[in-house]
Design a protein around this motif. Structure first.
Motif, PDB file in Angstrom:
ATOM      1  N   ASP A 141       9.955   5.046  16.334  1.00 51.67           N
ATOM      2  CA  ASP A 141       8.924   5.727  15.551  1.00 51.67           C
ATOM      3  C   ASP A 141       8.607   7.071  16.198  1.00 51.67           C
ATOM      4  O   ASP A 141       7.963   7.093  17.256  1.00 51.67           O
ATOM      5  N   PRO A 142       9.055   8.188  15.604  1.00 44.30           N
ATOM      6  CA  PRO A 142       9.774   8.289  14.339  1.00 44.30           C
ATOM      7  C   PRO A 142      11.188   7.740  14.444  1.00 44.30           C
ATOM      8  O   PRO A 142      11.783   7.729  15.517  1.00 44.30           O
ATOM      9  N   THR A 175      14.674  12.776  16.046  1.00 47.42           N
ATOM     10  CA  THR A 175      14.268  13.786  17.031  1.00 47.42           C
ATOM     11  C   THR A 175      15.453  14.426  17.738  1.00 47.42           C
ATOM     12  O   THR A 175      15.320  15.518  18.299  1.00 47.42           O
ATOM     13  N   SER A 229       7.546  14.091   9.024  1.00 48.18           N
ATOM     14  CA  SER A 229       6.613  13.016   8.675  1.00 48.18           C
ATOM     15  C   SER A 229       7.223  11.838   7.913  1.00 48.18           C
ATOM     16  O   SER A 229       6.820  10.690   8.153  1.00 48.18           O
ATOM     17  N   CYS A 241       8.188   9.017  10.131  1.00 45.77           N
ATOM     18  CA  CYS A 241       7.160   8.413  10.975  1.00 45.77           C
ATOM     19  C   CYS A 241       6.546   7.188  10.312  1.00 45.77           C
ATOM     20  O   CYS A 241       6.338   7.165   9.092  1.00 45.77           O
ATOM     21  N   SER A 264       3.510   6.993  14.015  1.00 48.04           N
ATOM     22  CA  SER A 264       3.507   8.234  14.787  1.00 48.04           C
ATOM     23  C   SER A 264       2.859   9.365  13.992  1.00 48.04           C
ATOM     24  O   SER A 264       3.026   9.467  12.770  1.00 48.04           O
ATOM     25  N   GLU A 265       2.140  10.219  14.690  1.00 45.72           N
ATOM     26  CA  GLU A 265       1.504  11.375  14.063  1.00 45.72           C
ATOM     27  C   GLU A 265       2.163  12.681  14.492  1.00 45.72           C
ATOM     28  O   GLU A 265       1.584  13.760  14.342  1.00 45.72           O
ATOM     29  N   ARG A 266       3.373  12.585  15.015  1.00 45.64           N
ATOM     30  CA  ARG A 266       4.095  13.787  15.412  1.00 45.64           C
ATOM     31  C   ARG A 266       4.414  14.636  14.184  1.00 45.64           C
ATOM     32  O   ARG A 266       4.625  14.112  13.083  1.00 45.64           O
TER      33      ARG A 266
END
Length: 479
Positions: free
Chosen positions: A217-218, A266, A443, A446, A449-451
């Protein structure tokens, strides 16, 4: 009995007679027990051959509209089922079962797919979901197909192993031995119709409803949503610059889905320490690791990273996909595992699908056998390396590294630009679109996760367009 015949139509006359008589039955122009005009007479009336009318009457008899006897001739069957055509319904006539997990998974999948929809009308599109596909690939794939067809035997068109064709598995086995350090036998492999199907087969064989599954996550939504659909409990494991954070995994985790060679999305590679942590966790808690190697061939500094499977084959299920390496349309992937696990997966494959179609399989086997696969990957690795270098040069030249953390800079087909927690993904994407540039948000990948950040693919964009696209983004973001 009048029936309009259109002699200029491509529909055979006998079929037009059938349609005309059925219409008369439905509209009650012909009623139950009415006798049809004798075939000889109707042929004269319609100016067609008697055999044409007889063919139509035989078809009506076969469909159950009429009956025939020596004395009674041909009559409309005594039934009211032809009185009117059944009404067409926009909704099913009965309530479909409630499937909350499926509905939620479908909704999230639609969100992910729509967020990554290609911008065909934009001048520059940094799409990241597919590799470059050009005439060169089409030509060599076509050549491999023709060579495969020449070798094809009639027996090959029959039923084959649910594992997949032996010659394909043999070629993939040799490739894995040389390029990935994975030593297996052909019966440790099952071919599937892509990664999604592979994940679903694995979840059905290794897991039961309510089991704990850890996902990045992500991470790749396709894996998480597949497990959600099968009603597993999902544990979102955070990802940092070393990959999945292992020490937060619940002890009862049954399966851990990871992309260690190139974390999706990522772009980081799992560090040696994390790899050892993950393998130790799996051994200690008797868990399985699902290793998705979706684009490991495209690493631009050094060779492909060693697989987790090569270090712990009893605890790792390895998926090799050809969607990113070659083309998504091929729809082939391979599940690699222990003989016991693969045997069960093959049995399930046999139950629900029996076997895969042969054309893509024999072509892929020929692609490997003729040396086209290695040549193509080497060629594309050089193409992507230049485009990756152009992307990084443009980003650094325009000082994107002062506003974003850059990840995935030496592997794969995209670069991840991570923004601050308050970064406006939607606003940035819309502004870039107004400048004729397509970029994509983090997003949808995710779970908890709030990345925040942006994904910029470079596989399908040449060096000049990459530089121009990044230049426009600089002006758009006022960097």
């Amino acid at each position: 009995m009048y029936i309009h015949l259109d002699r200029s139509s491509s529909t055979p006359l006998w079929q037009q007679i059938v349609t005309g008589i059925i219409q008369k039955i439905h509209t009650k122009t012909l009623n139950p027990d009415d006798q049809l005009t004798p075939s000889r007479v109707l042929a004269q009336e319609l100016n067609v051959s008697r055999s044409t009318v007889q063919l139509a009457y035989d078809e009506l008899l076969a469909r159950g509209y009429v009956s025939t006897s020596r004395r009674g001739g041909t009559k409309v069957i005594s039934s009211d089922q032809y009185a009117a055509s059944p009404p067409r319904q926009s909704e099913p006539p009965f309530a479909l079962p409630v499937r909350p997990h499926f509905d939620e998974a479908e909704k999230q999948m639609d969100h992910w797919l729509s967020a990554n929809q290609f911008h065909e009308k934009l001048e520059i599109d940094f799409r990241h979901q597919e590799p470059a596909i050009d005439e060169h690939f089409q030509n060599i794939w076509k050549r491999s197909l023709l060579k495969a067809l020449q070798r094809l035997d009639m027996k090959d068109w029959g039923y084959s192993s649910p594992h997949g064709l032996w010659e394909v598995r043999s070629e993939i086995r040799q490739y894995l031995s040389v390029e990935r350090g994975i030593e297996i036998e052909e019966d440790q492999m099952v071919l599937t119709g892509g990664t999604q199907q592979a994940i679903d087969l694995i979840s059905q064989v290794l897991l039961k409803k309510g089991d704990m599954v850890a996902v990045e996550d992500p991470g790749f939504p396709g894996a998480r949503l597949s497990f959600l659909h099968r009603e597993m409990n999902i544990h979102p494991a955070a990802v940092d610059e070393e990959g999945m954070i292992v020490d937060t995994l619940p002890e009862r985790t049954k399966l851990i889905a990871v992309t260690p060679s190139h974390q999706r999305p990522t772009g980081v590679c799992m560090s040696v320490n994390r790899r050892q942590q993950l393998l130790q966790f799996a051994v200690k808690h008797q868990s399985y690791i699902l290793e998705d190697d979706f684009d490991g061939d495209y690493r631009y500094h050094g060779g492909p990273l060693p697989s987790l499977f090569s270090e712990a084959p009893d605890h790792v299920i390895y998926i090799l996909s050809f969607s990113k390496v070659l083309a998504p349309g091929i729809r082939l992937a391979a599940i690699i595992g222990s003989q016991a696990v693969v045997k069960e997966i093959a049995a399930l494959q046999s139950l629900i699908q029996r076997q895969l179609p042969i054309m893509e399989q024999i072509t892929l086997a020929s692609f490997f056998r003729e040396g086209e696969f290695n040549r193509y990957v080497r060629r594309m690795r050089q193409v992507y390396k230049k485009r990756q270098a152009a992307m990084m040069h443009a980003l650094l030249t325009h000082h994107f590294d002062k506003h974003f953390d850059l990840y995935g800079t030496d592997t794969g087909l995209h670069v991840f630009l991570e923004g601050t927690p308050d970064f406006d993904e939607k606003g940035s994407i819309e502004a870039a679109k107004a400048a004729g540039v397509g970029i994509y948000p983090l997003s949808p990948y995710c779970y908890e996760s709030e990345r925040k950040g942006l994904l910029l693919g470079f596989a399908c964009t040449d060096e000049d367009m990459i530089q121009e696209g990044v230049r426009r983004l600089k002006q758009t973001f006022c960097i």
